[in-house]
Design an enzyme around this catalytic site. Structure first.
Site, short mmCIF file in Angstrom:
data_model
loop_
_atom_site.label_atom_id
_atom_site.label_comp_id
_atom_site.label_asym_id
_atom_site.label_seq_id
_atom_site.Cartn_x
_atom_site.Cartn_y
_atom_site.Cartn_z
N LYS A 52 16.97 0.96 11.41
CA LYS A 52 16.43 0.55 12.69
C LYS A 52 15.49 -0.64 12.52
O LYS A 52 15.11 -1.28 13.48
CB LYS A 52 15.64 1.71 13.32
CG LYS A 52 16.43 2.98 13.49
CD LYS A 52 15.50 4.11 14.00
CE LYS A 52 16.20 5.42 13.92
NZ LYS A 52 15.23 6.56 14.07
N GLY A 53 15.11 -0.90 11.28
CA GLY A 53 14.04 -1.86 11.01
C GLY A 53 14.27 -3.26 11.55
O GLY A 53 13.33 -3.95 11.91
N GLU A 108 18.46 -8.49 7.81
CA GLU A 108 17.65 -7.44 7.16
C GLU A 108 16.19 -7.59 7.55
O GLU A 108 15.68 -8.71 7.66
CB GLU A 108 17.77 -7.59 5.64
CG GLU A 108 18.62 -6.54 4.96
CD GLU A 108 17.96 -5.16 4.87
OE1 GLU A 108 17.18 -4.78 5.75
OE2 GLU A 108 18.26 -4.46 3.89
N ASP A 109 15.53 -6.47 7.71
CA ASP A 109 14.10 -6.50 8.03
C ASP A 109 13.27 -6.90 6.81
O ASP A 109 12.49 -7.83 6.84
CB ASP A 109 13.63 -5.13 8.57
CG ASP A 109 14.09 -3.95 7.69
OD1 ASP A 109 14.76 -4.17 6.66
OD2 ASP A 109 13.78 -2.81 8.07
N ASP A 112 12.76 -5.08 -0.58
CA ASP A 112 11.74 -4.54 -1.49
C ASP A 112 12.34 -4.59 -2.90
O ASP A 112 12.26 -5.60 -3.58
CB ASP A 112 11.42 -3.12 -1.01
CG ASP A 112 10.29 -2.46 -1.76
OD1 ASP A 112 9.85 -3.00 -2.78
OD2 ASP A 112 9.83 -1.39 -1.34
N PHE A 161 3.18 -1.70 1.20
CA PHE A 161 3.95 -1.10 2.29
C PHE A 161 3.43 -1.63 3.61
O PHE A 161 2.23 -1.58 3.89
CB PHE A 161 3.86 0.43 2.24
CG PHE A 161 4.92 1.09 3.08
CD1 PHE A 161 6.20 1.26 2.58
CD2 PHE A 161 4.64 1.51 4.37
CE1 PHE A 161 7.19 1.85 3.36
CE2 PHE A 161 5.62 2.10 5.15
CZ PHE A 161 6.90 2.27 4.65
N VAL A 162 4.36 -2.15 4.44
CA VAL A 162 3.95 -2.75 5.72
C VAL A 162 4.65 -2.06 6.90
O VAL A 162 5.70 -1.43 6.73
CB VAL A 162 4.24 -4.27 5.75
CG1 VAL A 162 3.32 -5.02 4.80
CG2 VAL A 162 5.70 -4.58 5.45
N ASP A 168 8.67 0.90 10.16
CA ASP A 168 7.99 2.16 10.50
C ASP A 168 7.28 2.78 9.31
O ASP A 168 7.49 2.41 8.16
CB ASP A 168 9.00 3.18 11.01
CG ASP A 168 9.88 3.71 9.86
OD1 ASP A 168 10.37 2.90 9.07
OD2 ASP A 168 10.03 4.95 9.75
N ARG A 174 6.78 1.03 14.83
CA ARG A 174 7.81 -0.01 14.92
C ARG A 174 7.47 -1.02 16.02
O ARG A 174 7.84 -2.18 15.95
CB ARG A 174 9.18 0.61 15.25
CG ARG A 174 9.77 1.44 14.13
CD ARG A 174 11.24 1.75 14.46
NE ARG A 174 11.76 2.83 13.63
CZ ARG A 174 12.25 2.67 12.40
NH1 ARG A 174 12.26 1.49 11.85
NH2 ARG A 174 12.72 3.70 11.73
P1 5GP Z 1 14.95 -1.87 -0.94
O1 5GP Z 1 16.30 -1.26 -1.07
O2 5GP Z 1 15.00 -3.39 -0.97
O3 5GP Z 1 13.97 -1.32 -1.95
O4 5GP Z 1 14.36 -1.40 0.44
C1 5GP Z 1 14.86 -1.90 1.64
C2 5GP Z 1 14.64 -0.99 2.80
O5 5GP Z 1 13.53 -0.11 2.58
C3 5GP Z 1 14.30 -1.81 4.03
O6 5GP Z 1 15.45 -2.13 4.76
C4 5GP Z 1 13.35 -0.89 4.77
O7 5GP Z 1 14.07 -0.01 5.58
C5 5GP Z 1 12.66 -0.10 3.68
N1 5GP Z 1 11.38 -0.71 3.27
C6 5GP Z 1 11.12 -1.42 2.14
N2 5GP Z 1 9.84 -1.82 2.10
C7 5GP Z 1 9.27 -1.37 3.24
C8 5GP Z 1 7.95 -1.51 3.79
O8 5GP Z 1 7.02 -2.11 3.25
N3 5GP Z 1 7.75 -0.92 4.99
C9 5GP Z 1 8.73 -0.23 5.65
N4 5GP Z 1 8.41 0.32 6.82
N5 5GP Z 1 9.98 -0.10 5.17
C10 5GP Z 1 10.25 -0.67 3.97
#
Ligand code: 5GP
Length: 197
Positions: A52-53, A108-109, A112, A161-162, A168, A174
């Site tokens: 949903k991000g 993509e939102d 990470d 973490f944001v 969310d 959100r």
């Molecule tokens: P990754 O697979 O790159 O580690 O994580 C990607 C997904 O994790 C993002 O699409 C998001 O949904 C979630 N995510 C990663 N970092 C954050 C953050 O700082 N805050 C939030 N709310 N979601 C995050």
């Protein structure tokens, strides 16, 4: 795009320092829209939003692209309600569109570890699109193990973490119009007032 005014107040102790103000988000999203408009002038893209991000990012970005785009959505789960990646990516809702010969942009939102994006890219590439690129609103600095080849990036942010603008913490926050650091472990009853810059 929303006008958030100059002094929207949020009183919640979990909302920390503003990492990206609302005005900067709106401005950068417009720039990304202009870049995509120029790059895709002869091949209108299909935007694939990752729920949903990316919901607010995609809806603002789509309106900043001056081309006859199409949109579709997919939902993946990699986090649950915790603030650390599980490393497990699962498709919760798949696309309706057939990607064959389409010019696809994954919206993509936040990136990470990059695990979610690597998985998505592999998964969508196997559906034979004519091209496949990524626009990521936020990229956390220094956390990705492999080069992710992102065509468009909104902001590079510190690895914390944001929340806000679609992001969310356990499904809350959100709808904040800005991106803020999430404050964990605040004692009950603590209140802070945050003035939107
Ligand atoms: P990754 O697979 O790159 O580690 O994580 C990607 C997904 O994790 C993002 O699409 C998001 O949904 C979630 N995510 C990663 N970092 C954050 C953050 O700082 N805050 C939030 N709310 N979601 C995050």
């Amino acid at each position: 795009m929303i006008d958030v005014g100059s002094a929207v107040e949020f009183t919640d102790p979990h909302i920390g320092r503003v990492v990206v103000p609302a005005a900067d988000l709106q401005c950068r999203v417009r720039e990304l829209g202009e870049a995509i408009t120029a790059d895709y002038a002869k091949r209108p893209p299909l935007l694939v939003g990752v729920l949903k991000g990316a919901c607010f990012f995609l809806s603002d970005l789509a309106r900043a692209i001056r081309l006859p785009i199409e949109m579709d959505f997919m939902a993946v789960s990699s986090y649950g309600s915790a603030t650390h990646t599980s490393g497990v990516v699962r498709i919760v809702k798949d696309l309706d569109a057939d990607l064959t010969d389409r010019h696809v942009i994954i919206v993509e939102d936040i990136v990470d570890s990059g695990l979610t994006l690597s998985y998505l890219r592999r998964n969508l590439a196997a559906r034979h699109p004519a091209s496949l690129e990524v626009v990521a609103l936020l990229v956390k600095e220094g956390l990705q193990s492999a080069e992710l080849d992102l065509a468009y990036v909104g902001f590079r942010i510190p690895p914390e973490f944001v929340i806000g603008y679609g992001l969310d913490a356990a499904e809350r926050y959100r709808n904040l119009p800005f991106v803020a650091a999430y404050v964990e472990g605040v004692p009950p009853g603590t209140t802070t007032t945050l003035e939107q810059p």
